[in-house]
Design an enzyme around this catalytic site. Structure first.
Site, PDB file in Angstrom:
ATOM      1  N   CYS A 245      53.110  -8.431 120.954  1.00  0.00           N
ATOM      2  CA  CYS A 245      53.254  -7.012 121.295  1.00  0.00           C
ATOM      3  C   CYS A 245      54.712  -6.588 121.089  1.00  0.00           C
ATOM      4  O   CYS A 245      55.627  -7.196 121.643  1.00  0.00           O
ATOM      5  CB  CYS A 245      52.843  -6.778 122.749  1.00  0.00           C
TER       6      CYS A 245
ATOM      7  N   CYS B  15      56.559  -5.738 124.547  1.00  0.00           N
ATOM      8  CA  CYS B  15      56.822  -6.725 125.603  1.00  0.00           C
ATOM      9  C   CYS B  15      58.243  -7.257 125.448  1.00  0.00           C
ATOM     10  O   CYS B  15      58.818  -7.215 124.348  1.00  0.00           O
ATOM     11  CB  CYS B  15      55.819  -7.877 125.515  1.00  0.00           C
TER      12      CYS B  15
ATOM     13  N   HIS C  31      52.731  -5.811 130.302  1.00  0.00           N
ATOM     14  CA  HIS C  31      51.760  -5.412 129.278  1.00  0.00           C
ATOM     15  C   HIS C  31      50.424  -4.998 129.902  1.00  0.00           C
ATOM     16  O   HIS C  31      49.833  -3.980 129.528  1.00  0.00           O
ATOM     17  CB  HIS C  31      51.536  -6.584 128.316  1.00  0.00           C
TER      18      HIS C  31
ATOM     19  N   ASN D 184      49.037   9.271 124.674  1.00  0.00           N
ATOM     20  CA  ASN D 184      47.649   9.041 124.287  1.00  0.00           C
ATOM     21  C   ASN D 184      47.283   7.687 124.843  1.00  0.00           C
ATOM     22  O   ASN D 184      47.919   6.689 124.517  1.00  0.00           O
ATOM     23  CB  ASN D 184      47.501   9.010 122.763  1.00  0.00           C
TER      24      ASN D 184
ATOM     25  N   HIS E  52      50.094  -1.712 125.440  1.00  0.00           N
ATOM     26  CA  HIS E  52      51.226  -1.713 126.380  1.00  0.00           C
ATOM     27  C   HIS E  52      51.505  -0.288 126.892  1.00  0.00           C
ATOM     28  O   HIS E  52      51.570   0.647 126.092  1.00  0.00           O
ATOM     29  CB  HIS E  52      52.455  -2.267 125.653  1.00  0.00           C
TER      30      HIS E  52
ATOM     31  N   HIS F  98      52.713   3.053 127.486  1.00  0.00           N
ATOM     32  CA  HIS F  98      53.809   3.808 126.870  1.00  0.00           C
ATOM     33  C   HIS F  98      53.373   5.228 126.569  1.00  0.00           C
ATOM     34  O   HIS F  98      52.180   5.534 126.515  1.00  0.00           O
ATOM     35  CB  HIS F  98      54.275   3.129 125.579  1.00  0.00           C
TER      36      HIS F  98
ATOM     37  N   GLN G 211      55.040   8.999 124.378  1.00  0.00           N
ATOM     38  CA  GLN G 211      55.858   9.383 123.230  1.00  0.00           C
ATOM     39  C   GLN G 211      56.556  10.704 123.493  1.00  0.00           C
ATOM     40  O   GLN G 211      56.179  11.448 124.405  1.00  0.00           O
ATOM     41  CB  GLN G 211      54.992   9.551 121.979  1.00  0.00           C
TER      42      GLN G 211
HETATM   43 ZN   LIG Z   1      53.252  -5.583 125.630  1.00  0.00          ZN
END
Ligand SMILES: [Zn+2]
Ligand SMILES: [Zn+2]
Length: 296
Positions: free
Chosen positions: A44, A47, A83, A123, A134, A136, A138
């Site tokens: 990932c 991570c 994660h 999203n 993971h 997150h 934007q």
């Molecule tokens: Zn991750």
């Protein structure tokens, strides 16, 4: 509210957007994004030790490696180094770090001469194209004020952020409340807003930031509990444009558009909606709110 501003297609065209000659809608061509990977090949990238996050971190913002805009006007925001987590799993302190980072990046990007609007969004889930699990979000920093924002400024009624009927309120944390909008476009749609007219994320004070953080944990937790599985959703913040045009202030707020209308059943936005601009919502807002209030 201000009522008179229209989307400025001429300046958008001047900035490189293509304006559809039939609808007037702007489009930005991003052929380079066709080459972006659907899934990371190995580890990932978000991570600790991954390509985007070499060192330890609590929260992190960095330029999107596959940006739709040049010049660092697209960023990724990591909510946690864990994660297997989600916004709903964050501690209040960690969620507060995310809110602070959103505010900090909004101010920094908004201060640029080539930025007129900062869209903070997420999203979540493969159903909406989130290619990396993971946690997150934007940020897109536009050199125009996008039409959806212009339209809100032109259309918002003075009652848009009045305390709604308790029937549609889902949760309140201090200064911030979440409710299902009276004319919701999406089943289980939520609007989150503070009790006073604050224009943008950087304007939120200490308590207002913590209230937003805990309300987001609460609301996303309720959406996940609704059908006993992680709810795919789209979330975006609307805040003031960062240009020099004077407008009647519109309150900072968040929209959450969940994708499912019942367990495992996606609600599709299809020809009836796209062809007409009218939304057909199968879940009555007071019913949606009652279901979400009952969940936790
Ligand atoms: Zn991750
Ligand atoms: Zn809005």
């Amino acid at each position: 509210m201000s009522g008179s501003e229209h989307f400025d297609a001429d300046s958008a065209a001047g900035a490189g957007y293509r304006i559809d000659p039939l609808s007037g809608a702007p489009a930005w061509m991003v052929p380079a994004r066709q080459d972006r990977p659907n899934l990371p090949a190995e580890k990932c990238p978000f991570c600790v030790g991954g390509i985007e996050a070499p060192g330890e971190y609590e929260v992190l913002a960095f330029p999107n490696r596959w940006p739709p805009f040049d010049d660092g006007r697209a960023e990724i925001v990591l909510y946690t180094s864990q994660h297997e987590s989600s916004f709903a799993d964050l501690s209040p302190d960690q969620a507060r770090r995310v809110v602070d980072l959103w505010a900090e990046r909004s101010a920094a990007l908004g201060a640029r001469d080539d930025v007129s609007y900062v869209l903070v969004f997420e999203n979540r889930g493969p159903e909406v194209g989130a290619t990396i699990a993971h946690p997150h979000g934007q940020i897109y920093a536009f050199d125009i004020v996008p039409p959806v924002v212009v339209n809100e400024y032109a259309s918002a009624q003075s009652t848009a952020f009045s305390v709604p009927s308790s029937e549609v309120v889902v949760a309140t944390h201090g200064e911030w409340s979440a409710w299902v909008p009276f004319a919701a476009s999406w089943p289980y749609e939520l609007v989150l807003a503070p009790a006073t007219d604050l224009p943008d994320l950087p304007s939120l004070n200490d308590a207002e930031r913590s209230d937003l953080a805990s309300l987001l944990i609460d609301c996303i937790g309720r959406l996940d509990a609704l059908f006993d599985s992680p709810m795919p959703f789209m979330m975006w913040f609307h805040q003031r444009p960062f240009d020099d045009i004077e407008r009647t202030p519109l309150r900072v707020h968040a929209h959450i558009a969940p994708l499912l209308r019942s367990p495992g059943t996606q609600r599709f936005v299809a020809a009836g909606e796209l062809g007409s601009g009218v939304w057909f919502n199968p879940v009555e807002p007071t019913t949606a709110a009652a279901q979400l209030r009952d969940r936790k």
